[in-house]
Design an enzyme around this catalytic site. Structure first.
Site: not given
Ligand SMILES: NC(=O)c1ccc[n+]([C@@H]2O[C@H](COP(=O)([O-])OP(=O)(O)OC[C@H]3O[C@@H](n4cnc5c(N)ncnc54)[C@H](OP(=O)(O)O)[C@@H]3O)[C@@H](O)[C@H]2O)c1
Length: 432
Positions: A14-15, A134, A136, A190, A201, A205
């Site tokens: 996503t990010v 996020g 902010i 989740e 969580d 933070k």
């Molecule tokens: N989503 C939000 O709104 C948000 C907000 C604040 C902070 N965050 C933080 O940002 C981070 C990413 O969140 P997200 O929502 O983007 O997660 P996500 O959508 O689940 O994406 C995770 C990514 O990591 C990859 N990945 C997982 N295990 C891996 C490994 N062993 N080796 C290489 N790549 C790997 C996945 O690969 P595949 O694509 O191949 O599955 C995917 O591309 C997290 O730490 C989360 O806490 C997210």
């Protein structure tokens, strides 16, 4: 190869996808900064076969994070996975002399001290704006914009999921369990919501913000933490009748001898700014010695708001590099100035107590006697016929400020009274 700064990403979910889109679109505000030119050289994912919403060119997407870490053309590693080895990847990147940008609050909250020290030692930077609230820019504001202030207190709605659930409960759209199930269906919670609803969580933070604002060294495990799992529709209704809204707040404030830090549901007056932060929005209210009160509010998560914070970190790194500046991580090393979290028992708070009591004379006197024995004075009492359950009625007591430790002892004693049915429900009150 161009002079562009080589970016290596781990994670394109996503990010990560949002970050690539922002870098590829490069809004004009970014393009006008002459030194900001990035080239995405390597991106590691779990499944290279998965279809992606962004086009990175042949050979860029790889299956192993080590290919990013070991690529000499990668100068900045952007970690956006939330995966278990994230801590090792970040540490390895810093040790290899690469700056890191991450959105991983758990790693920064737990291992920040070690990682900041490695970054300082290697002369690189570790940036983590996206790890709290996020989109902010709260970390940048605390580290830069408010640097001339002694921060006196910080009150935050740092978890969108719990704020969404409490907002809908306040709008009488259902009970906790129903709204949590809805939130999971709509993607606001989740599949395993424990970290959010338990307050863990928000505590991670808060540990990060408190380190910046107050130079504390403790982790989330050192912060008193209570979640929203036990909040009932009737708590919200009683609070509403008294002019209060229930929110899950993360609070840190200077007290004599340390920093009080806690995460728990609180009752806020309806007209306070934080009481009016709705649904999945986040907000942070800061009181600074020079600026007074400031409130930051906006999207605390989501693809583009979080990507916006990651890219802001990248732009800062690019500008620092072009200016030939050394690492800016020094302010995150607390050293001799370390402050400590004060024990929760010493907090002095006002309390809302609710209990079902036998509908007979003398009950209030018994409860009041226990409170008085613990030096807790009552501000108001509400006893109603409504809410009659069998032969018990609700008794609501609001106290003046009392010591948390004394209140916990008083609650145990009241729980032991034969005329009180099912124990005391306690919600702390807060003025923001
Ligand atoms: N989503 C939000 O709104 C948000 C907000 C604040 C902070 N965050 C933080 O940002 C981070 C990413 O969140 P997200 O929502 O983007 O997660 P996500 O959508 O689940 O994406 C995770 C990514 O990591 C990859 N990945 C997982 N295990 C891996 C490994 N062993 N080796 C290489 N790549 C790997 C996945 O690969 P595949 O694509 O191949 O599955 C995917 O591309 C997290 O730490 C989360 O806490 C997210």
């Amino acid at each position: 190869m161009s002079n562009a700064i080589g970016i290596g990403m781990i994670g394109l979910g996503t990010v990560g996808t949002g970050v690539v889109q922002l870098l590829q679109d490069a809004p004009s505000a970014m393009r006008r900064r002459r030194h900001v030119d990035f080239a995405i050289r390597r991106v590691a994912v779990r499944d290279v076969g998965k279809a992606r919403d962004v086009d990175l060119g042949a050979g860029v997407v790889v299956a192993d994070a080590r290919q990013v870490l070991e690529d000499p053309s990668v100068q900045i590693v952007v970690e956006l996975t939330g995966a278990a080895p994230a801590y090792e990847w970040i540490r390895a990147a810093l040790q290899a002399g690469k700056s890191v940008v991450t959105a991983n609050k758990a790693v920064i909250a737990l291992h920040g001290a070690e990682l900041f020290a490695i970054a300082l030692d290697r002369g690189v930077d570790l940036m983590f704006e996206a790890s709290v609230a996020g989109g902010i820019p709260i970390i940048r504001s605390l580290r830069n914009g408010l640097v001339a202030n002694r921060v006196e207190s910080l009150h935050g709605i740092l978890n969108g999921t719990t704020n969404y659930i409490l907002t809908r409960m306040t709008r009488r759209e259902g009970d906790y369990a129903d709204i949590l199930a809805d939130a999971q269906k709509e993607g606001y919670a989740e599949p395993d919501p424990t970290a959010d609803v338990s307050g863990a969580d928000a505590a991670s933070k808060l540990a990060i913000l408190s380190r910046i604002a107050f130079h504390t060294t403790g982790t989330a495990a050192d912060i008193y933490c209570e979640g929203i799992e036990r909040i009932e529709a009737s708590d919200i209704e009683f609070a509403g009748e008294l002019g209060y809204t229930i929110k899950l707040l993360a609070i840190a404030r200077l007290v004599p001898g340390g920093v009080e830090a806690r995460v728990h549901p609180v009752m806020l007056r309806h007209d306070s700014q934080l009481a009016n932060i709705h649904a999945e929005q986040n907000a942070i209210e800061i009181v600074g010695s020079a600026v007074g009160t400031q409130v930051f509010t906006g999207a605390g998560a989501g693809k583009m708001p979080t990507a916006s914070a990651v890219v802001a970190d990248l732009v800062e790194l690019a500008e620092r590099k072009s200016a030939g500046a050394s690492t800016a991580i020094g302010d995150m090393i607390v050293g001799d100035e370390a402050a400590h979290f004060a024990p929760m028992e010493d907090a002095e708070l006002r309390y809302f107590l609710r209990m079902q009591v036998a509908d007979q004379p003398g009950v209030l006197a018994q409860v009041a006697r226990i409170l008085a024995e613990h030096q807790i004075s009552i501000s108001s009492v509400l006893q109603k016929e409504r809410g009659l359950q069998g032969d018990t009625v609700p008794l609501v007591i609001v106290t003046h400020k009392a010591r948390e430790g004394s209140m916990q002892q008083a609650v145990s004693a009241i729980d032991g009274l034969a005329l009180v049915d099912g124990g005391v429900r306690l919600i702390r009150m807060e003025t923001t």
